[in-house]
Design an enzyme around this catalytic site. Sequence first.
Site, short mmCIF file in Angstrom:
data_model
loop_
_atom_site.label_atom_id
_atom_site.label_comp_id
_atom_site.label_asym_id
_atom_site.label_seq_id
_atom_site.Cartn_x
_atom_site.Cartn_y
_atom_site.Cartn_z
N ARG A 18 28.94 26.60 13.71
CA ARG A 18 27.84 27.16 12.92
C ARG A 18 26.59 27.36 13.79
O ARG A 18 26.06 26.36 14.32
CB ARG A 18 27.51 26.18 11.78
N ASN A 74 20.30 13.71 6.28
CA ASN A 74 20.05 15.12 6.61
C ASN A 74 20.44 15.94 5.38
O ASN A 74 21.61 16.26 5.18
CB ASN A 74 20.88 15.56 7.82
N ASP A 87 14.50 13.49 -6.52
CA ASP A 87 14.36 12.47 -7.56
C ASP A 87 15.36 11.34 -7.35
O ASP A 87 15.04 10.17 -7.59
CB ASP A 87 14.53 13.08 -8.96
#
Length: 142
Positions: A18, A74, A87
């Site tokens: 990627r 991450n 949250d």
Amino acid sequence: MRKVMVLNGPNLDQLGTRETEIYGTLTLGEIENLCIEAGEKFGMEIDFRQSNDEAVIIGWLHEAAAAKTFVVFNPAAFTHYSIAIRDAAALLSAGLIEVHLSNPLAREEFRHTSFISGLAQGTISGFGAQSYVLALQAIASS
Ligand code: DQA
């Protein structure tokens, strides 16, 4: 032995191929091995996980909160828009360090907002796989 959960968000399972000019050529499995090696050095048991699914990551954050486990996180793209992940991260009490392979602040403007940074003890960005190792070192020396 202190347990540390290292959680990884979407598309990080594609590392190795990627956008290698941004993220480098290490696979997520290789980054996991670096974390495990660092964990052995620092006396930590590393529980390394990745998911592309927001709900799964929220479940892992709940698990870490309940077990009072330190989290190195991450959140990948969720960093920039997921209030639900934020949250859930707000439930953590043992500690949270945000990590990124790249430096989002040096990239597109939409990456300049992090919903996680304000909850983390600190953020380590831009050092590739070393961002993870530096986070573990920071936990070891805290
Ligand atoms: C990333 C940075 C994010 O902006 C991006 O969406 C990722 C990876 C990093 O590690 O550099 O997927 O979190």
